[in-house]
Design an enzyme around this catalytic site. Structure first.
Site, PDB file in Angstrom:
ATOM      1  CG  HIS A  16      -1.722  -1.204   1.399  1.00 37.00           C
ATOM      2  ND1 HIS A  16      -2.853  -1.439   0.660  1.00 37.00           N
ATOM      3  CD2 HIS A  16      -1.569  -2.294   2.185  1.00 37.00           C
ATOM      4  CE1 HIS A  16      -3.367  -2.608   0.990  1.00 37.00           C
ATOM      5  NE2 HIS A  16      -2.599  -3.159   1.912  1.00 37.00           N
ATOM      6  CB  ALA A  25      14.345 -17.548  15.477  1.00 33.96           C
ATOM      7  NE  ARG A  53      28.475 -16.326  16.705  1.00 28.69           N
ATOM      8  CZ  ARG A  53      28.739 -17.476  16.088  1.00 28.69           C
ATOM      9  NH1 ARG A  53      29.937 -17.712  15.604  1.00 28.69           N
ATOM     10  NH2 ARG A  53      27.799 -18.405  15.963  1.00 28.69           N
TER      11      ARG A  53
HETATM   12  C1  LIG Z   1      20.794 -16.712  15.047  1.00 30.80           C
HETATM   13  C2  LIG Z   1      21.281 -17.928  15.821  1.00 30.80           C
HETATM   14  C3  LIG Z   1      21.621 -19.063  14.839  1.00 30.80           C
HETATM   15  C4  LIG Z   1      22.518 -17.430  16.571  1.00 30.80           C
HETATM   16  O1  LIG Z   1      23.031 -18.455  17.357  1.00 30.80           O
HETATM   17  P1  LIG Z   1      24.401 -18.207  18.174  1.00 30.80           P
HETATM   18  O2  LIG Z   1      25.489 -17.833  17.244  1.00 30.80           O
HETATM   19  O3  LIG Z   1      24.582 -19.414  19.037  1.00 30.80           O
HETATM   20  O4  LIG Z   1      24.101 -16.892  19.008  1.00 30.80           O
HETATM   21  P2  LIG Z   1      24.030 -16.684  20.584  1.00 30.80           P
HETATM   22  O5  LIG Z   1      22.926 -17.530  21.150  1.00 30.80           O
HETATM   23  O6  LIG Z   1      25.420 -16.837  21.126  1.00 30.80           O
HETATM   24  O7  LIG Z   1      23.579 -15.171  20.690  1.00 30.80           O
HETATM   25  C5  LIG Z   1      24.458 -14.093  20.427  1.00 30.80           C
HETATM   26  C6  LIG Z   1      23.709 -12.802  20.724  1.00 30.80           C
HETATM   27  O8  LIG Z   1      22.673 -12.617  19.743  1.00 30.80           O
HETATM   28  C7  LIG Z   1      21.383 -12.567  20.367  1.00 30.80           C
HETATM   29  N1  LIG Z   1      20.461 -13.350  19.536  1.00 30.80           N
HETATM   30  C8  LIG Z   1      20.599 -14.620  19.131  1.00 30.80           C
HETATM   31  N2  LIG Z   1      19.561 -14.990  18.362  1.00 30.80           N
HETATM   32  C9  LIG Z   1      18.728 -13.922  18.311  1.00 30.80           C
HETATM   33  C10 LIG Z   1      17.479 -13.716  17.700  1.00 30.80           C
HETATM   34  N3  LIG Z   1      16.893 -14.676  16.964  1.00 30.80           N
HETATM   35  N4  LIG Z   1      16.926 -12.508  17.816  1.00 30.80           N
HETATM   36  C11 LIG Z   1      17.521 -11.532  18.546  1.00 30.80           C
HETATM   37  N5  LIG Z   1      18.716 -11.679  19.159  1.00 30.80           N
HETATM   38  C12 LIG Z   1      19.299 -12.877  19.043  1.00 30.80           C
HETATM   39  C13 LIG Z   1      21.583 -13.221  21.732  1.00 30.80           C
HETATM   40  O9  LIG Z   1      20.651 -12.756  22.673  1.00 30.80           O
HETATM   41  C14 LIG Z   1      22.986 -12.803  22.056  1.00 30.80           C
HETATM   42  O10 LIG Z   1      22.981 -11.470  22.505  1.00 30.80           O
HETATM   43  P3  LIG Z   1      24.011 -10.974  23.692  1.00 30.80           P
HETATM   44  O11 LIG Z   1      25.397 -11.154  23.094  1.00 30.80           O
HETATM   45  O12 LIG Z   1      23.604  -9.549  23.909  1.00 30.80           O
HETATM   46  O13 LIG Z   1      23.751 -11.883  24.838  1.00 30.80           O
HETATM   47  C15 LIG Z   1      20.200 -18.471  16.792  1.00 30.80           C
HETATM   48  O14 LIG Z   1      20.053 -17.604  17.898  1.00 30.80           O
HETATM   49  C16 LIG Z   1      18.820 -18.661  16.167  1.00 30.80           C
HETATM   50  O15 LIG Z   1      18.042 -17.718  15.968  1.00 30.80           O
HETATM   51  N6  LIG Z   1      18.516 -19.933  15.882  1.00 30.80           N
HETATM   52  C17 LIG Z   1      17.217 -20.337  15.397  1.00 30.80           C
HETATM   53  C18 LIG Z   1      17.317 -20.776  13.930  1.00 30.80           C
HETATM   54  C19 LIG Z   1      15.969 -21.196  13.445  1.00 30.80           C
HETATM   55  O16 LIG Z   1      15.039 -20.419  13.378  1.00 30.80           O
HETATM   56  N7  LIG Z   1      15.864 -22.472  13.055  1.00 30.80           N
HETATM   57  C20 LIG Z   1      14.616 -23.022  12.581  1.00 30.80           C
HETATM   58  C21 LIG Z   1      14.667 -23.298  11.119  1.00 30.80           C
HETATM   59  S1  LIG Z   1      13.163 -23.967  10.529  1.00 30.80           S
END
Ligand SMILES: CC(C)(COP(=O)(O)OP(=O)(O)OC[C@H]1O[C@@H](n2cnc3c(N)ncnc32)[C@H](O)[C@@H]1OP(=O)(O)O)[C@@H](O)C(=O)NCCC(=O)NCCS
Length: 201
Positions: free
Chosen positions: A125, A172, A195
């Site tokens: 929109h 996610a 990262r």
């Molecule tokens: C993105 C991802 C892969 C990162 O994993 P990781 O490298 O182990 O990251 P960490 O858990 O060490 O987190 C690092 C920082 O990012 C933040 N963070 C991680 N995932 C996040 C998210 N989805 N949204 C917001 N912040 C996030 C953490 O809180 C952390 O913050 P901090 O340093 O201030 O404490 C993981 O968090 C994720 O989202 N996995 C889900 C994947 C998914 O959806 N799979 C389903 C597929 S169908």
């Protein structure tokens, strides 16, 4: 297989759903590719005069049971306007969710999209109220590029005009509003790089 009996029923249901899925693709003029695995019937909406191309090795999960994360709606692949392009490379996988191209969405090879994510290259929109009333079709659009080997987590929203660089991961629930460089992990709303992934030797 005996440890995961639900996968047997998923495979049976996949085969039963094939005729319906094939008809849906055929009605939209989309060629059925090699090694496609289609669980449940996706929704395909191809605007006449637009391009919708899907590579070999496509895996679409539209039924709730086909993925433990549970598709909350079927996969919806849509070209919204005449001349729009939605091109998806090889070995693409997606559970539920929407990809809708009003202008251009280009997705590379080996891209995985987590459950119930949305990718749209248009605002749908216009932002100005008068224009919204008088020319509702004049929404802003900007192409999206998702490069090879990207992994997008579940429940993400990818908005118009972004490029997600090769090999990157989107956390996610993220909302991606700006470009994400290659080999980065980005997360949050708006998504920021948290990262950088190490280069392979
Ligand atoms: C993105 C991802 C892969 C990162 O994993 P990781 O490298 O182990 O990251 P960490 O858990 O060490 O987190 C690092 C920082 O990012 C933040 N963070 C991680 N995932 C996040 C998210 N989805 N949204 C917001 N912040 C996030 C953490 O809180 C952390 O913050 P901090 O340093 O201030 O404490 C993981 O968090 C994720 O989202 N996995 C889900 C994947 C998914 O959806 N799979 C389903 C597929 S169908």
């Amino acid at each position: 297989m005996f440890e995961t009996p639900w996968k047997i029923s998923n495979e049976i249901l996949r085969r039963l759903a094939y005729p319906r899925a094939r008809i849906r693709f055929a009605l939209n003029g989309i060629h059925w590719g090699k090694n496609w695995r289609i669980y449940g019937a996706p929704i395909i909406q191809r605007f006449r005069g637009s391009t919708l191309v899907l590579g070999n090795g496509l895996g679409l999960r539209s039924s709730v049971r086909s993925n433990p994360l549970g598709a909350n709606r079927p996969v919806i692949l849509c070209t919204w306007k005449k001349g729009a392009v939605l091109e998806i490379g090889e070995n693409f996988g997606m559970t539920g969710g929407t990809i809708c191209a009003a202008e251009r969405i280009q997705i590379g090879d080996n891209v995985i999209i987590g459950a119930n994510s949305t990718i749209i290259d248009t605002d749908f929109h216009p932002l100005d109220a008068d224009t919204r009333r008088r020319q509702p079709q004049d929404a802003r659009t900007a192409p999206i590029v998702i490069e090879d080997d990207v992994f997008i987590g579940m429940n993400c929203t990818i908005l118009k005009g972004v490029v997600i660089g090769r090999g990157s991961v989107i956390g996610a629930g993220s909302v991606v509003t700006h470009d994400i460089p290659a080999r980065s992990i980005a997360a949050g709303n708006p998504a920021r790089v948290i990262r950088v992934l190490a280069q392979r030797a």
